[in-house]
Design a protein around this motif. Structure first.
Motif, PDB file in Angstrom:
ATOM      1  N   CYS A 100       0.808  -1.215   0.000  1.00  0.00           N
ATOM      2  CA  CYS A 100       0.000   0.000   0.000  1.00  0.00           C
ATOM      3  C   CYS A 100       0.841   1.264   0.000  1.00  0.00           C
ATOM      4  O   CYS A 100       1.857   1.334   0.658  1.00  0.00           O
ATOM      5  CB  CYS A 100      -0.868   0.063   1.258  1.00  0.00           C
ATOM      6  SG  CYS A 100      -2.354  -0.827   1.090  1.00  0.00           S
ATOM      7  N   VAL A 140       0.545   4.312   1.712  1.00  0.00           N
ATOM      8  CA  VAL A 140      -0.271   4.791   2.802  1.00  0.00           C
ATOM      9  C   VAL A 140      -0.312   6.314   2.811  1.00  0.00           C
ATOM     10  O   VAL A 140      -1.358   6.931   2.927  1.00  0.00           O
ATOM     11  CB  VAL A 140       0.252   4.269   4.153  1.00  0.00           C
ATOM     12  CG1 VAL A 140      -0.563   4.856   5.298  1.00  0.00           C
ATOM     13  CG2 VAL A 140       0.193   2.763   4.164  1.00  0.00           C
ATOM     14  N   ILE A 164       0.912   9.172  -2.592  1.00  0.00           N
ATOM     15  CA  ILE A 164       0.998   8.489  -3.879  1.00  0.00           C
ATOM     16  C   ILE A 164       2.071   9.203  -4.697  1.00  0.00           C
ATOM     17  O   ILE A 164       2.136  10.430  -4.692  1.00  0.00           O
ATOM     18  CB  ILE A 164      -0.363   8.566  -4.604  1.00  0.00           C
ATOM     19  CG1 ILE A 164      -1.435   7.864  -3.780  1.00  0.00           C
ATOM     20  CG2 ILE A 164      -0.270   7.977  -5.983  1.00  0.00           C
ATOM     21  CD1 ILE A 164      -2.848   8.078  -4.304  1.00  0.00           C
ATOM     22  N   ARG A 199      -4.549   3.137 -11.584  1.00  0.00           N
ATOM     23  CA  ARG A 199      -4.226   3.054 -10.163  1.00  0.00           C
ATOM     24  C   ARG A 199      -5.231   2.150  -9.452  1.00  0.00           C
ATOM     25  O   ARG A 199      -6.402   2.116  -9.808  1.00  0.00           O
ATOM     26  CB  ARG A 199      -4.290   4.466  -9.556  1.00  0.00           C
ATOM     27  CG  ARG A 199      -4.006   4.568  -8.073  1.00  0.00           C
ATOM     28  CD  ARG A 199      -4.223   6.001  -7.592  1.00  0.00           C
ATOM     29  NE  ARG A 199      -5.631   6.385  -7.679  1.00  0.00           N
ATOM     30  CZ  ARG A 199      -6.475   6.414  -6.630  1.00  0.00           C
ATOM     31  NH1 ARG A 199      -6.049   6.147  -5.427  1.00  0.00           N
ATOM     32  NH2 ARG A 199      -7.748   6.745  -6.795  1.00  0.00           N
ATOM     33  N   THR A 257      -7.678   1.424  -6.530  1.00  0.00           N
ATOM     34  CA  THR A 257      -8.399   2.235  -5.543  1.00  0.00           C
ATOM     35  C   THR A 257      -8.376   1.571  -4.162  1.00  0.00           C
ATOM     36  O   THR A 257      -8.944   2.090  -3.219  1.00  0.00           O
ATOM     37  CB  THR A 257      -9.862   2.458  -5.970  1.00  0.00           C
ATOM     38  OG1 THR A 257     -10.463   1.187  -6.179  1.00  0.00           O
ATOM     39  CG2 THR A 257      -9.952   3.287  -7.230  1.00  0.00           C
ATOM     40  N   VAL A 258      -7.736   0.398  -4.076  1.00  0.00           N
ATOM     41  CA  VAL A 258      -7.639  -0.271  -2.780  1.00  0.00           C
ATOM     42  C   VAL A 258      -6.247  -0.057  -2.171  1.00  0.00           C
ATOM     43  O   VAL A 258      -6.106   0.356  -1.024  1.00  0.00           O
ATOM     44  CB  VAL A 258      -7.926  -1.782  -2.914  1.00  0.00           C
ATOM     45  CG1 VAL A 258      -7.887  -2.453  -1.551  1.00  0.00           C
ATOM     46  CG2 VAL A 258      -9.272  -2.001  -3.560  1.00  0.00           C
ATOM     47  N   THR A 259      -5.209  -0.319  -2.978  1.00  0.00           N
ATOM     48  CA  THR A 259      -3.841  -0.195  -2.439  1.00  0.00           C
ATOM     49  C   THR A 259      -3.151   1.090  -2.889  1.00  0.00           C
ATOM     50  O   THR A 259      -2.085   1.430  -2.393  1.00  0.00           O
ATOM     51  CB  THR A 259      -2.979  -1.377  -2.918  1.00  0.00           C
ATOM     52  OG1 THR A 259      -2.874  -1.299  -4.345  1.00  0.00           O
ATOM     53  CG2 THR A 259      -3.588  -2.700  -2.516  1.00  0.00           C
ATOM     54  N   HIS A 260      -3.720   1.790  -3.843  1.00  0.00           N
ATOM     55  CA  HIS A 260      -3.151   3.001  -4.448  1.00  0.00           C
ATOM     56  C   HIS A 260      -1.914   2.723  -5.296  1.00  0.00           C
ATOM     57  O   HIS A 260      -1.207   3.647  -5.692  1.00  0.00           O
ATOM     58  CB  HIS A 260      -2.827   4.076  -3.383  1.00  0.00           C
ATOM     59  CG  HIS A 260      -4.018   4.475  -2.570  1.00  0.00           C
ATOM     60  ND1 HIS A 260      -3.922   5.174  -1.405  1.00  0.00           N
ATOM     61  CD2 HIS A 260      -5.340   4.265  -2.767  1.00  0.00           C
ATOM     62  CE1 HIS A 260      -5.142   5.368  -0.901  1.00  0.00           C
ATOM     63  NE2 HIS A 260      -6.009   4.824  -1.708  1.00  0.00           N
TER      64      HIS A 260
END
Lengths: 421, 108
Positions: free
Chosen positions: B11, B13, B16, B83, B85-88
């Motif tokens: 991730c 976090v 990005i 991208r 949308t869960v882990t970016h």
């Protein structure tokens, strides 16, 4: 369930607190129900409660993939207000506020509702006029609203930055009956009260498939087996689109965005009101919890995401906004920050409506404002499920309003979900 | 390694990082998020239903999606980013306009 009252507190004080029963059962799912509500947050639990209480439907299951109140119910800043302007919205939120006012008695559970006033600061004559218009509209509809000049504001909240703020504080609009409540208590109170009517609250039960027959939904495939339901209600903010697509219904006017909230270490009584600051791109709201922590939040993280984690640029934004109006909290340490996944709808307003499937009902699109809305949301969603006809307050809160050109856009921000803060 | 831990480690976090084809890798705070890049706007005389779907309805993907970002505090180019949308996690970045790379090279 043992009632909370003076006699029971006294009696259990004498018998070593052994007379209390558990707050709600942990039942195995039955094979079929009259109504299944997917989502064990505040909206789902409130819906089950009002279905049982107002409409005498008792064979109800609330399915929750994690634990009840572990989603957005436990990830918000607990503000309750009804300063809305659009037709439908203001009656709906006003009713919600009225339900909050009596909720502790109604549920026999202290939800710690505190009507400490919601104070929105303004920083220019233009903003004052806009707010005055909005609060006058509210007053005409019977909601309370006041305009505080600088003198009155200073008297009530003396420690805001009145000296050298980049955007000088000129006054505030205030809703005295607004305030906040304890989020967990509301969840537990609804769960306990719904359970006492026989509602099955089934946790660790994720819906993984929707089985359809003759156009209707016959049953839900869950991590705890197949469960049949005559009527199904979705109340799963954040993941509405996924469930909607499981039912093969295509797209929704919703995007999932994350919103952060923050808690500082506990301090002595410092802030008696909910204070909101929004100017020049900043957005900030703060209150003090009963434990003494300052609870506050700001804008969305500005990009679509299902991650329940916030990013650092927003932490900085929010901290800057905090320092702009309350520089005295600059040395406080932040204990926690977290993010919840919001259904951001295309006009910033929610959906409580029927769907293309005749036995499926939708409760979604709560944007930033789900917490305060939960009692009325449950009330009107239950009414819709039981009576099949939307109440007049929510008659336009359906999915067709976009095609019909009757968007309920409080902010006038247009069809960009991230702009509806 | 368990799935949750593996996903957590992957991730992004806090920040990005977007590899702008013109400027190189930059923090996302230099960019503004546009929206869903998969939307195809219909013809001007298309039906009301087609226009409603294009403007208001979204697939709202949980996983990898194509989206637009504007390098507002950089080269000001619009980019198409793939991208999660869960882990970016970001899979690919390219200019939004397919012809723009050619034009830029011609003008060098």
């Amino acid at each position: 369930m043992t009632k909370f009252n003076a006699w029971n507190v006294f009696k259990n004080g004498l018998n070593g607190q052994t007379g209390w029963s558990r707050q709600w059962r942990d039942p195995e799912p039955k094979s079929d129900y009259d109504v299944i509500i997917v989502g064990g947050g505040l909206h789902g639990l409130a819906t089950a409660y009002y279905l049982a209480k107002n409409h005498n439907i008792n064979n109800i299951a609330v399915l929750e993939k994690g634990w009840i109140g572990g989603g957005n119910a436990g990830r918000n800043t607990t503000i309750v207000r009804s300063n809305y302007m659009m037709p439908g919205n203001h009656q709906f939120y006003e009713h919600s506020l009225k339900l909050w006012e009596n909720l502790s008695h109604d549920l026999n559970y202290n939800v710690m509702f505190s009507q400490r006033a919601h104070v929105s600061l303004f920083h220019s004559p233009g903003a004052k006029d806009v707010y005055a218009r909005r609060y006058n509209i509210m007053r005409l509809h019977g909601t309370d609203g006041e305009l505080w000049n600088l003198l009155k504001l200073k008297k009530n909240i003396p420690h805001l930055n009145y000296n050298d703020a980049r955007f000088p504080i000129m006054g505030a609009v205030v809703q005295p009956r607004a305030g906040n409540a304890r989020h967990d208590s509301a969840v537990w109170g609804y769960a306990r009260a719904a359970d006492s009517y026989g509602v099955d609250i089934i946790q660790n039960c994720e819906v993984i498939g929707v089985k359809r027959k003759n156009g209707n939904i016959e049953s839900l495939e869950t991590s705890r087996g197949l469960i049949k339901g005559k009527k199904i209600g979705f109340a799963v903010a954040g993941n509405t689109s996924r469930l909607w697509q499981m039912a093969e219904l295509g797209n929704l006017p919703i995007e999932s965005h994350k919103l952060q909230a923050f808690v500082t270490e506990a301090i002595k009584p410092f802030l008696d009101h909910v204070v909101v600051y929004g100017v020049g791109g900043a957005h900030f709201y703060i209150s003090q919890s009963d434990k003494g922590s300052l609870v506050f939040g700001g804008d969305l993280d500005w990009y679509k995401s299902y991650a329940q984690r916030g990013n650092l640029p927003i932490v900085q934004d929010v901290a800057e906004a905090a320092m702009a109006i309350l520089p005295s909290i600059g040395r406080l340490r932040l204990l926690r920050h977290w993010a919840g996944v919001m259904d951001m709808s295309m006009d910033g307003t929610f959906f409580i409506c029927k769907t293309p499937i005749s036995n499926l009902y939708l409760n979604a699109g709560w944007n930033y404002g789900g917490f305060k809305a939960s009692p009325a949301s449950g009330w009107y969603f239950a009414d819709l499920i039981a009576n099949e006809n939307p109440h007049k307050y929510i008659q336009h809160h359906h999915l067709e309003r976009f095609e019909q050109g009757i968007n309920l856009d409080e902010r006038g921000a247009g069809p960009d979900p991230k702009m509806h803060g | 390694m368990n799935v949750v831990l593996a996903q957590t480690l992957k991730c992004t976090v806090n920040m990005i990082k977007i590899k702008c084809p013109y400027c190189g890798e930059r923090d996302h705070s230099e960019f503004t998020y546009g929206g869903d890049a998969s939307i195809k706007y219909p013809e001007l005389d298309a039906s009301k239903e087609d226009w409603t779907n294009a403007i208001f309805f979204r697939e709202n993907i949980r996983g990898f999606q194509k989206e637009t970002w504007h390098h507002l505090n950089g080269c000001r180019m619009w980019l198409e980013v793939e991208r999660s949308t869960v882990t970016h996690e970001i899979k690919s970045v390219k200019p939004c306009h397919p012809e723009i790379q050619k034009i830029l090279e011609l003008n060098k």
